[in-house]
Write a protein that holds these residues in place. Structure first.
Motif, PDB file in Angstrom:
ATOM      1  N   MET A 134       1.920 -17.288 -22.552  1.00  0.00           N
ATOM      2  CA  MET A 134       0.624 -16.823 -23.005  1.00  0.00           C
ATOM      3  C   MET A 134      -0.333 -18.020 -22.966  1.00  0.00           C
ATOM      4  N   LYS A 135      -1.473 -17.803 -22.317  1.00  0.00           N
ATOM      5  CA  LYS A 135      -2.471 -18.870 -22.226  1.00  0.00           C
ATOM      6  C   LYS A 135      -3.129 -19.097 -23.581  1.00  0.00           C
ATOM      7  N   GLU A 136      -3.685 -20.283 -23.752  1.00  0.00           N
ATOM      8  CA  GLU A 136      -4.284 -20.665 -25.031  1.00  0.00           C
ATOM      9  C   GLU A 136      -5.433 -19.732 -25.430  1.00  0.00           C
ATOM     10  N   GLN A 137      -6.208 -19.263 -24.452  1.00  0.00           N
ATOM     11  CA  GLN A 137      -7.318 -18.355 -24.749  1.00  0.00           C
ATOM     12  C   GLN A 137      -6.795 -17.048 -25.349  1.00  0.00           C
ATOM     13  N   THR A 138      -5.771 -16.496 -24.733  1.00  0.00           N
ATOM     14  CA  THR A 138      -5.170 -15.246 -25.221  1.00  0.00           C
ATOM     15  C   THR A 138      -4.558 -15.463 -26.596  1.00  0.00           C
ATOM     16  N   GLU A 139      -3.871 -16.563 -26.752  1.00  0.00           N
ATOM     17  CA  GLU A 139      -3.243 -16.877 -28.030  1.00  0.00           C
ATOM     18  C   GLU A 139      -4.280 -16.976 -29.144  1.00  0.00           C
ATOM     19  N   THR A 140      -5.430 -17.582 -28.850  1.00  0.00           N
ATOM     20  CA  THR A 140      -6.509 -17.716 -29.829  1.00  0.00           C
ATOM     21  C   THR A 140      -7.025 -16.348 -30.262  1.00  0.00           C
ATOM     22  N   GLU A 143     -16.519 -20.755 -17.380  1.00  0.00           N
ATOM     23  CA  GLU A 143     -16.196 -22.112 -17.002  1.00  0.00           C
ATOM     24  C   GLU A 143     -15.291 -22.045 -15.782  1.00  0.00           C
ATOM     25  N   GLU A 144     -15.057 -23.181 -15.169  1.00  0.00           N
ATOM     26  CA  GLU A 144     -14.146 -23.174 -14.025  1.00  0.00           C
ATOM     27  C   GLU A 144     -12.752 -22.825 -14.495  1.00  0.00           C
ATOM     28  N   GLU A 145     -12.045 -22.131 -13.635  1.00  0.00           N
ATOM     29  CA  GLU A 145     -10.693 -21.708 -13.971  1.00  0.00           C
ATOM     30  C   GLU A 145      -9.809 -22.935 -14.190  1.00  0.00           C
ATOM     31  N   LYS A 146      -9.081 -22.910 -15.272  1.00  0.00           N
ATOM     32  CA  LYS A 146      -8.196 -24.020 -15.585  1.00  0.00           C
ATOM     33  C   LYS A 146      -6.796 -23.686 -15.118  1.00  0.00           C
ATOM     34  N   VAL A 147      -6.149 -24.622 -14.482  1.00  0.00           N
ATOM     35  CA  VAL A 147      -4.796 -24.408 -13.998  1.00  0.00           C
ATOM     36  C   VAL A 147      -3.836 -25.030 -14.992  1.00  0.00           C
ATOM     37  N   ASP A 148      -2.889 -24.218 -15.473  1.00  0.00           N
ATOM     38  CA  ASP A 148      -1.904 -24.720 -16.444  1.00  0.00           C
ATOM     39  C   ASP A 148      -0.676 -25.219 -15.746  1.00  0.00           C
ATOM     40  N   ASN A 184       4.517  -7.560 -21.696  1.00  0.00           N
ATOM     41  CA  ASN A 184       4.257  -8.660 -20.752  1.00  0.00           C
ATOM     42  C   ASN A 184       3.087  -8.355 -19.821  1.00  0.00           C
ATOM     43  N   GLU A 185       2.946  -7.113 -19.406  1.00  0.00           N
ATOM     44  CA  GLU A 185       1.827  -6.728 -18.546  1.00  0.00           C
ATOM     45  C   GLU A 185       0.502  -6.804 -19.306  1.00  0.00           C
ATOM     46  N   ILE A 186       0.511  -6.392 -20.557  1.00  0.00           N
ATOM     47  CA  ILE A 186      -0.704  -6.444 -21.365  1.00  0.00           C
ATOM     48  C   ILE A 186      -1.134  -7.894 -21.570  1.00  0.00           C
ATOM     49  N   ILE A 187      -0.192  -8.761 -21.914  1.00  0.00           N
ATOM     50  CA  ILE A 187      -0.503 -10.180 -22.107  1.00  0.00           C
ATOM     51  C   ILE A 187      -0.981 -10.796 -20.795  1.00  0.00           C
ATOM     52  N   ALA A 188      -0.364 -10.437 -19.683  1.00  0.00           N
ATOM     53  CA  ALA A 188      -0.793 -10.952 -18.378  1.00  0.00           C
ATOM     54  C   ALA A 188      -2.219 -10.521 -18.071  1.00  0.00           C
ATOM     55  N   LEU A 189      -2.587  -9.300 -18.434  1.00  0.00           N
ATOM     56  CA  LEU A 189      -3.954  -8.813 -18.234  1.00  0.00           C
ATOM     57  C   LEU A 189      -4.937  -9.644 -19.058  1.00  0.00           C
ATOM     58  N   TRP A 190      -4.620  -9.859 -20.336  1.00  0.00           N
ATOM     59  CA  TRP A 190      -5.477 -10.674 -21.204  1.00  0.00           C
ATOM     60  C   TRP A 190      -5.593 -12.089 -20.631  1.00  0.00           C
ATOM     61  N   ASP A 191      -4.468 -12.676 -20.243  1.00  0.00           N
ATOM     62  CA  ASP A 191      -4.479 -14.024 -19.658  1.00  0.00           C
ATOM     63  C   ASP A 191      -5.398 -14.086 -18.446  1.00  0.00           C
ATOM     64  N   ASN A 192      -5.273 -13.111 -17.570  1.00  0.00           N
ATOM     65  CA  ASN A 192      -6.057 -13.081 -16.341  1.00  0.00           C
ATOM     66  C   ASN A 192      -7.551 -12.930 -16.623  1.00  0.00           C
ATOM     67  N   GLU A 193      -7.897 -12.056 -17.550  1.00  0.00           N
ATOM     68  CA  GLU A 193      -9.306 -11.801 -17.861  1.00  0.00           C
ATOM     69  C   GLU A 193      -9.963 -12.964 -18.599  1.00  0.00           C
ATOM     70  N   LEU A 194      -9.194 -13.692 -19.394  1.00  0.00           N
ATOM     71  CA  LEU A 194      -9.765 -14.752 -20.230  1.00  0.00           C
ATOM     72  C   LEU A 194      -9.659 -16.147 -19.625  1.00  0.00           C
ATOM     73  N   LYS A 195      -8.979 -16.287 -18.493  1.00  0.00           N
ATOM     74  CA  LYS A 195      -8.711 -17.615 -17.945  1.00  0.00           C
ATOM     75  C   LYS A 195      -9.960 -18.402 -17.565  1.00  0.00           C
ATOM     76  N   CYS A 196     -11.055 -17.743 -17.313  1.00  0.00           N
ATOM     77  CA  CYS A 196     -12.293 -18.430 -16.900  1.00  0.00           C
ATOM     78  C   CYS A 196     -13.167 -18.830 -18.084  1.00  0.00           C
ATOM     79  N   TYR A 197     -12.718 -18.558 -19.288  1.00  0.00           N
ATOM     80  CA  TYR A 197     -13.482 -18.899 -20.484  1.00  0.00           C
ATOM     81  C   TYR A 197     -12.750 -19.985 -21.264  1.00  0.00           C
TER      82      TYR A 197
END
Length: 87
Positions: free
Chosen positions: A1-7, A82-87, A32-45
């Motif tokens: 889970m990305k930090e944005q989703t976790e927040t 913001e620019e997409e961050k790569v983890d 897992n699909e729901i979390i992946a959707l949130w991760d994908n949508e929030l990754k640019c913020y």
């Protein structure tokens, strides 16, 4: 889970409790699909942008139950990505 989703999840869980889709999965729902959707949508913020938008969803009572990604994206729609961050 990305930090944005976790927040966002932490803020919403503290206020609304666990989301229904996490407590009891229905057919066609996959955690897992729901979390992946949130991760994908929030990754640019940034985490701060997501935190502020999450609190606005709560403050202005955009949802009376655990908010969906759509609620959060509606609050972020005027926010510059913001620019997409790569983890």
């Amino acid at each position: 889970m990305k930090e944005q989703t976790e927040t966002a999840m932490k803020i919403f869980t503290d206020i609304y409790g666990m989301p229904k889709w996490e407590k009891e999965e229905k057919d066609g729902q996959d955690y897992n699909e729901i979390i992946a959707l949130w991760d994908n949508e929030l990754k640019c913020y940034s985490v701060d942008q997501v935190r502020q938008a999450s609190y606005r969803v709560v403050k202005y009572r955009k949802s009376m139950t655990f908010p969906t990604i759509s609620h959060l994206l509606a609050e972020l729609c005027d926010t510059e990505k913001e620019e997409e961050k790569v983890d």
